[in-house]
Every structure is written in C-alpha cells, then in structure tokens.
Write a protein that holds these residues in place. Structure first.
Motif, mmCIF file in Angstrom:
data_model
loop_
_atom_site.group_PDB
_atom_site.id
_atom_site.type_symbol
_atom_site.label_atom_id
_atom_site.label_comp_id
_atom_site.label_asym_id
_atom_site.label_seq_id
_atom_site.Cartn_x
_atom_site.Cartn_y
_atom_site.Cartn_z
ATOM 1 N N GLY A 58 37.342 36.154 29.818
ATOM 2 C CA GLY A 58 36.199 37.148 30.129
ATOM 3 C C GLY A 58 35.016 36.561 30.945
ATOM 4 O O GLY A 58 34.204 37.445 31.222
ATOM 5 N N THR A 59 34.955 35.256 30.947
ATOM 6 C CA THR A 59 33.785 34.794 31.851
ATOM 7 C C THR A 59 34.335 33.767 32.866
ATOM 8 O O THR A 59 35.745 33.424 32.721
ATOM 9 N N GLU A 60 33.830 33.597 33.914
ATOM 10 C CA GLU A 60 34.350 33.021 35.176
ATOM 11 C C GLU A 60 34.722 31.357 34.653
ATOM 12 O O GLU A 60 35.741 30.861 35.218
ATOM 13 N N MET A 61 33.887 30.853 33.935
ATOM 14 C CA MET A 61 33.915 29.275 33.667
ATOM 15 C C MET A 61 35.240 29.248 32.733
ATOM 16 O O MET A 61 36.282 28.401 33.125
ATOM 17 N N ASN A 62 35.570 30.251 31.943
ATOM 18 C CA ASN A 62 36.765 29.924 31.165
ATOM 19 C C ASN A 62 37.888 30.662 31.789
ATOM 20 O O ASN A 62 39.124 29.716 31.471
ATOM 21 N N GLN A 103 37.355 46.721 28.811
ATOM 22 C CA GLN A 103 37.173 45.465 28.944
ATOM 23 C C GLN A 103 38.097 44.495 29.322
ATOM 24 O O GLN A 103 37.893 43.642 30.304
ATOM 25 N N LEU A 104 39.437 44.690 28.645
ATOM 26 C CA LEU A 104 40.396 43.871 29.368
ATOM 27 C C LEU A 104 40.681 44.037 30.830
ATOM 28 O O LEU A 104 41.024 43.102 31.600
ATOM 29 N N GLN A 105 40.361 45.278 31.227
ATOM 30 C CA GLN A 105 40.761 45.729 32.556
ATOM 31 C C GLN A 105 39.617 44.915 33.561
ATOM 32 O O GLN A 105 39.821 44.715 34.854
ATOM 33 N N LYS A 106 38.268 44.980 32.884
ATOM 34 C CA LYS A 106 37.095 44.399 33.575
ATOM 35 C C LYS A 106 37.474 43.050 33.728
ATOM 36 O O LYS A 106 37.175 42.331 34.858
ATOM 37 N N SER A 107 37.947 42.247 32.546
ATOM 38 C CA SER A 107 38.329 40.859 32.669
ATOM 39 C C SER A 107 39.330 40.638 33.681
ATOM 40 O O SER A 107 39.473 39.660 34.256
ATOM 41 N N ILE A 116 44.212 34.714 39.197
ATOM 42 C CA ILE A 116 44.922 34.801 38.062
ATOM 43 C C ILE A 116 45.793 36.234 38.249
ATOM 44 O O ILE A 116 44.865 37.114 37.961
ATOM 45 N N ASN A 117 47.101 36.077 38.037
ATOM 46 C CA ASN A 117 47.711 37.527 38.479
ATOM 47 C C ASN A 117 48.142 38.219 37.121
ATOM 48 O O ASN A 117 49.015 38.689 36.762
ATOM 49 N N THR A 118 46.954 38.481 36.302
ATOM 50 C CA THR A 118 46.919 39.513 35.336
ATOM 51 C C THR A 118 47.196 40.889 35.628
ATOM 52 O O THR A 118 46.730 41.137 36.574
ATOM 53 N N GLU A 379 31.300 34.340 25.713
ATOM 54 C CA GLU A 379 32.566 34.830 25.704
ATOM 55 C C GLU A 379 33.097 36.018 25.046
ATOM 56 O O GLU A 379 33.148 35.901 23.742
ATOM 57 N N PRO A 380 33.544 37.196 25.714
ATOM 58 C CA PRO A 380 33.955 38.200 24.831
ATOM 59 C C PRO A 380 35.282 38.233 24.290
ATOM 60 O O PRO A 380 35.779 38.802 23.165
ATOM 61 N N ALA A 381 36.091 37.293 24.884
ATOM 62 C CA ALA A 381 37.665 37.422 24.728
ATOM 63 C C ALA A 381 38.042 36.425 23.463
ATOM 64 O O ALA A 381 38.623 35.414 24.139
#
Lengths: 383, 375
Positions: A58-62, A103-107, A116-118, A379-381
């Motif tokens: 959920g964060t760019e760095m992660n 939230q998942l879709q936002k991530s 990242i092809n989620t 990090e939310p996830a």
C-alpha cells in the motif's frame, strides 16, 4: 579453541537479514566478515515465519521493495546455487468489506503504476486460482501472479552457504552481550565467548534488535510481538496454491509443496514477553478459519503450532540505516512481519550503504529518526 | 501471562492423569483412594497400556505381582478402578494434544471428532514411551514394524504380522517378541544385535536359541529390500565403532521388527516448560523430579516410562507415589496416611531396583532427582 579477535564486519543475527547482508558484502569484495548467532542459523523469526513474498503493498516504498524482492527471488536459485523453494502461484487478497476492497483497489492502482500487474479477479477466477477456496462472503479479490512464497530455511541456508564460499564465518551459540563504541564510532562487540573488534557492526537481531541497539547507545522504538502459526498434516497439493491473505479476515494461509497447509493470524493483544509460547485460542480460531476458508481441511489434523516474533515499528516499516550517533553501527530490523520477503533486497541495499555507495532503491526515509520527527510511513497492508 | 475472561466450555478436574498404562492407572487409583476427583485420559481403546499385550509372567517383586502375567495385572488394576468409579472419570480413545502453559489448559481430542479442553488442578503425566527406530534405506516400507506394534497386533488383536521375521535387537523385548512370534507360528529368520552380547535376560535368549534361531551379534541392518512392501533385508557385521565391515548377508523376510529400545514420551513435559535433562540410563530426555515425582512445574507430576524407561513394576509404584504427591498437594486426607504410604512405596521401589539392572536406573535417577522443590 581459536577465537578471532578482529573482523572487518560483524553481523549480529543469522536470520535471512544477517545472512543476506553478509553474503552481499562478501560478494562486493569485503573480506573478514563474521556472523554471530545466539542460537542456530535461522532459529529466530525467519525460521518461524509464514514465508510470503508479495509486491501487493500500500505504500510506494514497499511496492518497490516487494517487486524487487519478487524479481530477486525469481533468480535467487541461480545466484546462490541452491534451491530456495520458491512457489510463484500468486497472492490472492480477499476483501470482506467494501471499504477494504476499495483500499485494495487503491493499492492496486499504485502497484500498477509501478509496474506490478495486480488485477481484480472474480470469485470464479479466484476459485480457479485457489481450487479449495470457499469465500462466498467476500466482496472482492485482487491477485498478483508473481507473488508467492519460498522456503525460509532453504533461502537462509542458501545465503549462508554462498556466503561461506566467499569466506564469511558463522559462529553459532554466540550471543552478543555488548556493543562497544569509542568517540561516536562503533569499536566491536563483546560476546559470551569473547570480544571481537570491528569497525562495522550490523544489527540484524530481529526480535531482539532493540536490545542490541541499546547496547550501542542507540534508541529505537521497536517492540517485539508474539505471533502464532500452525501447520496441518498433508492434503493433496493444489488445494491452496497461492498465498491467501485477508486483512479483515485476519489470516494468511499457504500450502507447502508436500501438501501441509500453514496459516497464521493476528490475535488481539500480542504478548510482548519473548516467551514464544502457544495458545489454544489461536489453535481454535485458526482452525475455524481454515475450515471456513478451505473446507478440504475439515477433519485434517494439526501437526504443530508455534510462534515467532514480529519486530514492530510505529509505522510497520523497517529500520534500515546507519546510526546517527554511532558511526559504523548499521541497523536492519523492525520489519514488522515481512522481513523474510525483503531480506534479499535489504541485504543488498544495506551492503551498498555500508560500502558508501548509493543504494539502488532510496532508503533514506527508513532511518529511525523518522519516528522522532513524526514522519511515519504507515503501511496499511499488514496482517 | 495473558489475561482473559471466563472461558466457555472449559472442563475442570482436580487431577488429570494422562495415560492409562500401569503408571497412570496406579496414579489414578492412589489419588482417588485419597479422595481426589480424577479424570483419566488414554489414547488407546482400552486401559492398561502395554500391560494388555504382555502375556509373559512378570519378574520383579511379590508386591508388584511377580509371577502374574502382564494382562492379568491390568485386569486387577481395572477391578480396583471399578471401586472408585464415582471419583475417576475415564476418557478412552482420547489424546491429550497440547499443554498450554500460560493458563495450564490441556487440549484433548476423542477419536477424530470430539475436541475439548480441560483445566486441571494437578496433572500426572504418565504418557509412557515411544519405540526407537533406526534409519536405513527403505525403512518406510510397509512391513517394517516396531516390536511393540507387532506385540499389539498379535496379542491384542490376534493378527500375525507376516510369515518370516527379522528381529533387530536382542534386548528383552526383542527376545520375548521373537519367542511369542514363534508361538504364533511365525518363523524368525534371525535376530540382529549390534553389541557383542545379548542384552536381555539369559532365560529368554536360551529359549529362542534352543529353537534354532540364529542370533547375529555385532551385526546391524543395512537396508530393507522390496518394491512396495518388505521382501527382504540386508544385514552386515560391524566393528567396534559400529562401522560396517565384512560381507553383506541377504535374508528373505516379509517383516522387519525393530526392538532397539524405547524413549520416554515427553512432548507435553517440554510444552509445560518442565526442566528436562538428558539421561542415557533412562533412555532419553526426562523431567527433573523430586521424591514425590513432582516436576519443576508445581502442578505437574510424572510417572512410569515417561519419567525414564524402566519396567512396568516400577511404573506402578511411581504412579502410586505420584498419586500420593498429588493428593498431598491438594490437602486430601491426613498427612500421616501419606507418610505411611510413601514409606511403603519407596521401600518397594528400592526392592525393585536392588538388582544389577537397577543399578543403572539408580545412576540415572541421581542425575534427575532433587529432594524437594523449593516452594
């Protein structure tokens, strides 16, 4: 017994972090590296973990770390010359609430923007990905097929063996009792077996890293929480190929190559007692989750339950830096439950930092001073 | 310590005895006779533990029914249990699967279906022993058995395990089971023993030798042969350092029976955090215990093979002592009765351990016995 009095680098902790750091340093040409481990190799959090590898963050760095880790694991066998038990059947994220799915879709949007092809998958697709799944009550799923899991023992041993071939020494049952500093520089360590002088000391002590930091006079806010996990007897492979994960469902579950299923969750009130005990309420709660989510596990025996430490920071992001006040003292800790998957990358980045190079993923924001400044990277996830 | 509210569905008992073999039965009887409410769980379908398959007459002392066959002793204990049936609740086919040391709860599963947890005041761990096995190629093939399993098949279920057996181990169990197999019409192709002499009693060895069974001293099993089931075995002579020397001998058998010793079943003791110590004379890791058989955990006692591999006679007396210890800690009955019984049981144990075999046991016990735990 021969006892070395000096080293160029002392690494404290022989989990995946310590082994990866030692290997990467040796690969980059550092001689005379010694890894100190108070127990046996991989006996701490690494060997107790759920072993997931994912880029769905959920964060760019992660996300950057995660994607780099996935790519690294994809070629780790070739690099280290040993199988790491990689299973790349994806992470299937399960949302049970609308807000969670949002939230998942936002991530996912963030992930997609970073290569990242989620993707969102329907329940029917989810069942194709995970034939044993029963999640009628879920509102949505996201899936990234390059995610997966690996064997934490094989991975850590592969790093250790590769490091040994490059001359790194590993000392087991060697517990650091003090970190010595002179005039704002690290000078070495004291252990239960003797002292070692070294200009560089790396704290990769996982659940015990805050104590090591304190020995050096470095204050970090890390806390260790006990998390529990269990494994079933084997069922036929293919029941749960991907890692199943849900934040509101509060679980992560994966199937080992021989058919056993591993699962953990986050019960309330993690004891912070370093006891590594087990509880029957976890056993019962997790068993219920298993049967509900993977009906095939009904009537299957639990073989073993165990626990390990999550080394938590206030924003659930790692501490990866050199100490301000103690030059030569480096920290790689506080992974908050995802240190295994980041190990191959963080080892590389920290090795670069130690050698005065620019880490190829910027890690400046992972300095522990962010906590004092209140610049948390939440990090939310996380389960 | 984790705090939690009142837990639903948690059973209670004053004393939980885990294991209904000679030690556990004796502990249950003793505690019940002193007024304790006891719950006894056993993973098998019948009480009595290994006694129910022991068709041979016991040695030992008269107090422990020397001259009586093992399964008869079990029947005598069960008759005694009948007298205390209002105080002893028995769960058969019930495995204690875990001890949770944060709150002292024991999880149990009856058969494959019924799960419950129980919070005992005191626990006697009488979990017995496990058979040791040797590592060798193909030791996973059907037809490789532990001697205890073979004895159960024959003497409890009346099933012959096969036609021709290679016995590995010439201790008492290996010898007795060999003889019993022959009585059941099964051929013994040979007995393999790594040491340079027979470990079991001479009288047992003489019986099988008289019937023409070869005993291969200084030999070990090299591998099992066979595709899907055991079809043979390869044995080989070994030197003083247990390294194979000499030529391999192939023997046609359909059963390989391992009688290479027992080791205490102590998982629950480890889970409970009891202080454990490795004692070779007692055949493995055992709990430190005091003279009442209490472990370092103030609510846990141990008795029988779980406390160190010995014989059923001693297991019964240890169970009695643990039973008294538990009752004493619960404040049951008067202490003069406890003292009288303890004195008697300790005398009986000393008698049992008086012989040559007992010396080894006593040496082992010295390594894991404290006088009494500090309170």
């Amino acid at each position: 017994m021969f006892w070395r009095r000096t080293a160029d680098v002392v690494v404290i902790g022989a989990g995946v972090q310590g082994c990866s750091i030692a290997y990467n340093l040796a690969k980059m040409g550092v001689k005379d590296i010694v890894v100190l481990e108070k127990g046996t190799i991989c006996s701490g959090s690494t060997g107790r973990c759920g072993a997931g590898i994912r880029a769905q963050w959920g964060t760019e760095m992660n996300c950057r770390f995660g994607l780099a880790a996935v790519e690294k694991f994809e070629q780790l066998h070739d690099e280290l010359g040993m199988d790491c038990g990689l299973n790349q059947s994806g992470y299937l994220m399960v949302a049970y609430k609308d807000s969670e799915f949002e939230q998942l879709q936002k991530s996912m949007k963030l992930q997609n923007s970073l290569g990242i092809n989620t993707r969102v998958v329907t329940y029917d697709e989810a069942k194709e990905i995970c034939p044993g799944l029963a999640a009628e009550d879920a509102v949505g799923f996201t899936f990234h097929e390059r995610d997966g899991h690996a064997d934490p023992f094989l991975t850590t041993f592969a790093y250790m063996e590769a490091a040994k071939r490059l001359g790194v020494e590993f000392l087991r049952f060697t517990e650091v009792t003090d970190v010595k500093t002179v005039a704002g520089r690290v000078a070495g360590v004291a252990t239960n077996r003797g002292d070692i002088d070294a200009p560089v000391v790396v704290n990769a002590a996982g659940g015990y890293s805050q104590f090591i930091a304190k020995m050096a006079g470095v204050e970090i806010p890390n806390l260790s929480e006990r998390h529990e996990i269990l494994i079933t007897e084997p069922v036929e492979p293919g029941v749960c190929p991907p890692m199943l994960m849900s934040f509101s469902g509060n679980y992560y579950i994966q199937q080992r190559p021989h058919g056993s299923i591993i699962g953990g969750c986050s019960p309330e009130g993690h004891p912070q007692d370093y006891d590594l005990g087990n509880s029957w309420d976890f056993l019962e709660m997790m068993s219920r989750t298993f049967v509900r989510l993977l009906p095939r596990t009904k009537g299957v025996r639990v073989v073993r339950q165990w626990s390990g430490l999550y080394n938590m920071t206030p924003d659930r992001q790692p501490v990866l830096c050199e100490a301000d006040n103690v030059k030569g003292f480096f920290l790689s800790c506080g992974y908050s439950g995802h240190g295994f998957m980041f190990g191959p990358i963080s080892g590389e980045l920290l090795a670069q930092l130690i050698l005065g190079q620019e880490p190829w993923i910027p890690i400046g924001m992972l300095h522990y001073s962010r906590f004092e400044r209140g610049e948390l990277l939440i990090e939310p996830a996380v389960v | 310590m984790r705090t939690r509210g009142k837990v639903k569905g948690l059973r209670q008992t004053e004393v939980l005895v885990i294991g209904g073999g000679p030690a556990g039965l004796s502990a249950s009887l003793e505690a019940a006779s002193l007024g304790c409410q006891v719950t006894l769980v056993d993973s098998d379908l019948a009480l009595g533990g290994q006694l129910i398959k022991q068709t041979h007459k016991f040695f030992g002392s008269k107090d422990e029914r020397a001259g009586t066959r093992g399964f008869k002793i079990s029947e005598i204990l069960l008759e005694e249990l009948e007298r205390y049936k209002d105080r002893v609740k028995v769960h058969m086919n019930c495995t204690a699967t875990g001890f949770y040391r944060e709150d002292g709860v024991v999880s149990c599963v009856i058969g494959e279906d019924e799960y419950f947890r129980i919070k005992p005041g005191k626990i006697v761990m009488a979990t017995g022993a496990q058979e040791r096995l040797l590592p060798f190629p193909n030791n996973h093939l059907p037809g490789v058995y532990g001697a205890g399993a073979v004895q159960t098949l024959m003497n409890v279920y009346g099933v012959a395990p096969g036609k021709r057996v290679l016995m590995v181990g010439a201790g008492n169990i290996g010898l007795i089971v060999s003889y019993q197999l022959m009585q059941a019409g099964v051929e013994i192709a040979g007995i393999v023993e790594a040491m340079d002499r027979v470990g079991g009693y001479w009288v047992h060895a003489a019986k099988v030798r008289r019937m023409g069974v070869p005993i291969y001293l200084r030999h070990t099993i090299k591998e099992a042969l066979g595709d899907r089931v055991v079809a043979g075995a390869v044995i080989q002579e070994i030197d003083d350092r247990f390294q194979p020397v000499g030529k391999e001998i192939q023997i046609d058998v359909d059963i390989i029976c391992m009688a290479v010793g027992l080791t205490p079943t102590c998982e629950l003791l480890w889970q409970a955090g009891c202080e454990m110590v490795f004692v070779p004379q007692l055949c493995g890791h055992v709990a430190q215990r005091d003279l009442f058989m209490r472990t370092s955990h103030p609510d846990i006692w141990v008795a029988g093979d779980a406390a160190g591999i010995e014989e059923a006679s001693a297991a019964m007396v240890e169970g009695r002592i643990a039973g008294v210890g538990v009752a004493r800690s619960l404040g049951k009955d008067d202490s003069s009765e406890h003292s009288k019984r303890l004195e008697e049981y300790r005398r009986r144990l000393a008698d049992l351990r008086g012989g040559e075999v007992g010396q080894k046991i006593c040496q082992g016990l010295e390594c894991c016995t404290v006088n009494e735990w500090g309170v």
